[in-house]
Design a protein around this motif. Structure first.
Motif, mmCIF file in Angstrom:
data_model
loop_
_atom_site.group_PDB
_atom_site.id
_atom_site.type_symbol
_atom_site.label_atom_id
_atom_site.label_comp_id
_atom_site.label_asym_id
_atom_site.label_seq_id
_atom_site.Cartn_x
_atom_site.Cartn_y
_atom_site.Cartn_z
ATOM 1 N N TRP A 6 0.842 -1.194 0.000
ATOM 2 C CA TRP A 6 0.000 0.000 0.000
ATOM 3 C C TRP A 6 0.877 1.243 0.000
ATOM 4 O O TRP A 6 1.886 1.316 0.730
ATOM 5 C CB TRP A 6 -0.886 0.026 1.247
ATOM 6 C CG TRP A 6 -1.947 -1.022 1.250
ATOM 7 C CD1 TRP A 6 -1.884 -2.263 1.806
ATOM 8 C CD2 TRP A 6 -3.252 -0.904 0.676
ATOM 9 N NE1 TRP A 6 -3.050 -2.933 1.600
ATOM 10 C CE2 TRP A 6 -3.915 -2.120 0.907
ATOM 11 C CE3 TRP A 6 -3.925 0.108 -0.016
ATOM 12 C CZ2 TRP A 6 -5.218 -2.353 0.481
ATOM 13 C CZ3 TRP A 6 -5.221 -0.125 -0.435
ATOM 14 C CH2 TRP A 6 -5.850 -1.358 -0.192
ATOM 15 N N TYR A 7 0.468 2.199 -0.807
ATOM 16 C CA TYR A 7 1.095 3.505 -0.855
ATOM 17 C C TYR A 7 0.056 4.562 -0.482
ATOM 18 O O TYR A 7 -1.149 4.321 -0.578
ATOM 19 C CB TYR A 7 1.612 3.809 -2.267
ATOM 20 C CG TYR A 7 2.912 3.144 -2.622
ATOM 21 C CD1 TYR A 7 2.997 1.775 -2.808
ATOM 22 C CD2 TYR A 7 4.069 3.903 -2.796
ATOM 23 C CE1 TYR A 7 4.194 1.169 -3.149
ATOM 24 C CE2 TYR A 7 5.270 3.317 -3.141
ATOM 25 C CZ TYR A 7 5.331 1.952 -3.316
ATOM 26 O OH TYR A 7 6.529 1.367 -3.653
ATOM 27 N N ARG A 8 0.538 5.697 -0.087
ATOM 28 C CA ARG A 8 -0.339 6.818 0.251
ATOM 29 C C ARG A 8 0.159 8.080 -0.449
ATOM 30 O O ARG A 8 1.367 8.364 -0.442
ATOM 31 C CB ARG A 8 -0.357 7.044 1.768
ATOM 32 C CG ARG A 8 -1.117 8.266 2.227
ATOM 33 C CD ARG A 8 -1.209 8.300 3.752
ATOM 34 N NE ARG A 8 0.072 8.498 4.398
ATOM 35 C CZ ARG A 8 0.386 8.022 5.611
ATOM 36 N NH1 ARG A 8 -0.497 7.307 6.280
ATOM 37 N NH2 ARG A 8 1.572 8.243 6.133
ATOM 38 N N VAL B 295 3.664 2.853 2.277
ATOM 39 C CA VAL B 295 3.171 2.735 3.648
ATOM 40 C C VAL B 295 3.581 1.388 4.239
ATOM 41 O O VAL B 295 4.135 1.313 5.336
ATOM 42 C CB VAL B 295 1.636 2.869 3.699
ATOM 43 C CG1 VAL B 295 1.111 2.611 5.106
ATOM 44 C CG2 VAL B 295 1.202 4.251 3.199
ATOM 45 N N TYR C 127 6.912 -1.890 7.309
ATOM 46 C CA TYR C 127 6.098 -0.692 7.588
ATOM 47 C C TYR C 127 7.019 0.525 7.676
ATOM 48 O O TYR C 127 8.115 0.436 8.246
ATOM 49 C CB TYR C 127 5.376 -0.824 8.924
ATOM 50 C CG TYR C 127 4.435 -1.993 9.032
ATOM 51 C CD1 TYR C 127 4.856 -3.221 9.523
ATOM 52 C CD2 TYR C 127 3.100 -1.857 8.658
ATOM 53 C CE1 TYR C 127 3.995 -4.295 9.628
ATOM 54 C CE2 TYR C 127 2.217 -2.926 8.767
ATOM 55 C CZ TYR C 127 2.668 -4.135 9.254
ATOM 56 O OH TYR C 127 1.798 -5.188 9.354
ATOM 57 N N VAL D 174 3.786 4.524 10.695
ATOM 58 C CA VAL D 174 2.576 3.720 10.899
ATOM 59 C C VAL D 174 2.829 2.491 11.761
ATOM 60 O O VAL D 174 1.877 1.764 12.092
ATOM 61 C CB VAL D 174 1.950 3.299 9.554
ATOM 62 C CG1 VAL D 174 1.719 4.519 8.670
ATOM 63 C CG2 VAL D 174 2.762 2.244 8.852
ATOM 64 N N ASP E 83 -2.546 10.921 8.398
ATOM 65 C CA ASP E 83 -2.770 9.710 7.611
ATOM 66 C C ASP E 83 -3.686 9.979 6.417
ATOM 67 O O ASP E 83 -3.901 9.087 5.587
ATOM 68 C CB ASP E 83 -3.389 8.611 8.468
ATOM 69 C CG ASP E 83 -2.460 8.134 9.568
ATOM 70 O OD1 ASP E 83 -2.954 7.912 10.693
ATOM 71 O OD2 ASP E 83 -1.251 7.988 9.304
ATOM 72 N N TYR F 102 -5.066 6.214 -0.823
ATOM 73 C CA TYR F 102 -4.306 4.987 -0.623
ATOM 74 C C TYR F 102 -4.401 4.118 -1.873
ATOM 75 O O TYR F 102 -5.505 3.835 -2.360
ATOM 76 C CB TYR F 102 -4.817 4.241 0.598
ATOM 77 C CG TYR F 102 -4.361 4.874 1.893
ATOM 78 C CD1 TYR F 102 -4.888 6.099 2.306
ATOM 79 C CD2 TYR F 102 -3.394 4.273 2.688
ATOM 80 C CE1 TYR F 102 -4.456 6.703 3.484
ATOM 81 C CE2 TYR F 102 -2.962 4.861 3.863
ATOM 82 C CZ TYR F 102 -3.495 6.077 4.250
ATOM 83 O OH TYR F 102 -3.068 6.666 5.414
#
Length: 117
Positions: free
Chosen positions: A36-38, A48, A59, A63, A89, A93
């Motif tokens: 997962w990227y943000r 992420v 991680y 996070v 946050d 995403y």
């Protein structure tokens, strides 16, 4: 054709939780790393967390202890459980799956998360 479909984003108050889901199709994802990227407002997309095909999880420091990544290879699905959410946050995403040593690198369309009171 590979397709990634994310869901689970939304608006949540600080301290709340969300669970993101990414369902993949079109390949054998058990041999892929899933992550997962943000992309926060005004910033570049950043990693992420990821879950390697060998079971290794990573991680980013921001996070650790709050987010948990998991995957179900039978369902070709990766999850991101996000707890104790903070305003920082907030972002879109994106699910990403890739296979080292190849050009296989796929992205979902993104799911927005807003943490605000």
């Amino acid at each position: 054709q590979v397709q990634l479909v994310e869901s689970g984003g939304g608006l949540v108050q600080p301290g709340g939780s969300l669970r993101l889901t990414c369902v993949a199709s079109g390949a054998d994802f058990s041999i892929y790393t899933m992550g997962w990227y943000r992309q926060a407002p005004g910033k570049q997309r950043a990693l992420v967390a990821y879950y390697g095909r060998d079971g290794v999880m990573y991680y980013v420091d921001a996070v650790k202890g709050r987010f948990t990544i998991s995957r179900d290879n039978d369902k070709s699905t990766v999850y991101l459980q996000m707890n104790l959410l903070k305003p920082e946050d907030t972002g879109v995403y994106y699910c990403n799956v890739w296979r080292q040593g190849t050009d296989d690198d796929y992205w979902g369309q993104g799911t927005p998360v807003t943490v605000s009171s």
